[in-house]
Design an enzyme around this catalytic site. Structure first.
Site, mmCIF file in Angstrom:
data_model
loop_
_atom_site.group_PDB
_atom_site.id
_atom_site.type_symbol
_atom_site.label_atom_id
_atom_site.label_comp_id
_atom_site.label_asym_id
_atom_site.label_seq_id
_atom_site.Cartn_x
_atom_site.Cartn_y
_atom_site.Cartn_z
ATOM 1 N N ARG A 116 2.104 -3.410 12.821
ATOM 2 C CA ARG A 116 1.500 -3.660 14.138
ATOM 3 C C ARG A 116 2.213 -4.864 14.748
ATOM 4 O O ARG A 116 2.498 -5.853 14.044
ATOM 5 C CB ARG A 116 0.004 -3.958 14.016
ATOM 6 N N THR B 35 7.094 -2.016 11.059
ATOM 7 C CA THR B 35 6.562 -0.719 11.493
ATOM 8 C C THR B 35 5.034 -0.734 11.352
ATOM 9 O O THR B 35 4.405 0.316 11.317
ATOM 10 C CB THR B 35 7.148 0.447 10.649
ATOM 11 N N GLU C 136 2.626 -4.601 23.226
ATOM 12 C CA GLU C 136 2.772 -3.178 23.468
ATOM 13 C C GLU C 136 1.826 -2.677 24.554
ATOM 14 O O GLU C 136 0.667 -3.096 24.549
ATOM 15 C CB GLU C 136 2.431 -2.474 22.144
ATOM 16 N N HIS D 71 7.229 2.767 18.876
ATOM 17 C CA HIS D 71 6.058 3.134 18.056
ATOM 18 C C HIS D 71 6.084 4.630 17.689
ATOM 19 O O HIS D 71 5.106 5.346 17.906
ATOM 20 C CB HIS D 71 4.751 2.760 18.772
ATOM 21 N N GLY E 273 0.849 -1.193 0.000
ATOM 22 C CA GLY E 273 0.000 0.000 0.000
ATOM 23 C C GLY E 273 0.884 1.242 0.000
ATOM 24 O O GLY E 273 2.065 1.179 -0.353
ATOM 25 N N ARG E 274 0.293 2.352 0.432
ATOM 26 C CA ARG E 274 1.011 3.638 0.372
ATOM 27 C C ARG E 274 2.351 3.609 1.111
ATOM 28 O O ARG E 274 3.380 4.025 0.591
ATOM 29 C CB ARG E 274 0.142 4.738 1.004
ATOM 30 N N ILE E 275 2.321 3.121 2.365
ATOM 31 C CA ILE E 275 3.537 3.203 3.190
ATOM 32 C C ILE E 275 4.615 2.243 2.670
ATOM 33 O O ILE E 275 5.772 2.628 2.506
ATOM 34 C CB ILE E 275 3.206 2.932 4.678
HETATM 35 C C1 DGY Z 1 -0.662 4.590 12.642
HETATM 36 O O1 DGY Z 1 -0.969 5.674 12.124
HETATM 37 O O2 DGY Z 1 -1.387 3.598 12.584
HETATM 38 C C2 DGY Z 1 0.646 4.525 13.327
HETATM 39 O O3 DGY Z 1 0.875 3.309 13.903
HETATM 40 C C3 DGY Z 1 0.724 5.633 14.346
HETATM 41 O O4 DGY Z 1 2.067 5.878 14.574
#
Ligand code: DGY
Length: 327
Positions: free
Chosen positions: A240, A238, A269, A293, A157-159
């Protein structure tokens, strides 16, 4: 008058934007994750809740709010903290904050972990600060170079795509991805190849996770998947925490089945380690970089999240469609 409850102090401009609309706005004053009883009290009578990813928004919260509740605007891209079925039952819209500034920030930290692992930055910092450096050495803290290496993105996706672009355009890396959907844009622009997750795990030098937390992605990376990775490969998460089976990861690290890991999120977490009784702890591995996080923690990103959440609330309370509905 519409009442908006914000579950913790956030960066501007949300509060200002909401007050400018004439809404009554209350912000939980504690600088901590809001306790459940305060959350249940605070939402009472609210037309909108601006929630954080640390707040569990479920049947209990929706009931405590009351039938006038119209929207839960989550201050995050991920929304696994919200019971979407319950929200649907209550006719409550749920929104998130997939702003480009958030994409940039998370991609940036993802790539910081890639470089940090490859060039052993955390280890080097610790070494230098411990005054262990006594002169240049041809073999001191040797790492891996990035050009020509393969970055594998699980979830394009985007990230994921943005982090991958940094690797391809900035460092001459090769790119493979696995996803249920094809991403023709990264195939065309970055020369990405879509492969199965198994194949990706086998051929990547850096495996980076960018999937949402769903029942189907919980423990997506466990013993079997880690065993497929190269001994020289790194895992970056990065997304979940529960996407990775942390126990399996610890075992793989201890057995040197992979070269290291960069984690911004954790299965239990805010605990970094779920269970320290078995002596294996993430924080004891020098080849593991941990960040708390903070992937989206830039001023630009957090302000954009604030503005986006407020815009979603204003749209829904004005009887318009939200900008970022979760479905
Ligand atoms: C999100 O936007 O879901 C990130 O985990 C927040 O840092």
């Amino acid at each position: 008058m519409n009442y908006v409850f914000i579950t913790r102090k956030i960066l501007d401009p949300a509060e200002k934007m909401l007050r400018a609309k004439g809404y009554q706005v209350k912000v939980y004053p504690g600088d901590q994750i809001i306790p459940r009883d305060e959350l249940l009290k605070g939402v009472k009578g609210a037309s909108a809740i601006l929630s954080l990813l640390t707040d569990r928004i479920d049947e209990g919260v929706l009931q405590a709010a009351g039938p006038q509740l119209k929207i839960v605007a989550n201050y995050a891209v991920g929304f696994d903290n919200i019971d979407l079925e319950a929200a649907k039952r209550h006719g409550v819209v749920v929104t998130n904050t997939p702003h480009e500034k958030v994409t940039e920030a998370v991609a940036e930290l993802t790539f910081a972990l890639v470089i940090g692992l490859a060039r052993r930055i955390a280890e080097s910092d610790k070494f230098a600060k411990a005054e262990k450096y006594h002169g240049w050495s041809p073999t001191l803290l040797i790492g891996a170079g990035l050009p020509g290496k393969t970055i594998g993105i699980i979830g394009a996706g985007r990230i994921g795509a943005s982090a991958a672009a940094m690797g391809v355009k900035g460092f001459g890396m090769k790119l493979v991805y696995s996803d249920m959907k094809s991403n023709p844009e990264i195939e065309k622009e970055l020369g990405a190849k879509k492969v199965s997750m198994q194949k990706l795990l086998q051929i990547s030098d850096f495996v980076s996770l960018h999937v949402p937390l769903l029942p189907s992605t919980r423990h997506l990376i466990s013993t079997k998947e880690l065993a497929l990775m190269k001994k020289t490969a790194f895992l970056i998460n990065t997304a979940r925490g529960p996407v990775v089976d942390e126990k399996a990861l610890l075992k793989a690290l201890a057995a040197k089945k992979i070269a290291g890991a960069g984690l911004d999120v954790f299965e239990c977490e805010p605990a970094i380690d779920c269970d320290v009784r078995d002596q294996l702890e993430l924080k004891k591995f020098p080849n593991v970089i941990l960040t708390p996080h903070t992937a989206s923690a830039t001023i630009e990103s957090r302000q954009a999240m604030s503005e986006t959440a407020a815009k979603n609330i204003i749209a829904v309370l004005s009887g318009k469609k939200p900008l970022n509905p979760t479905k």
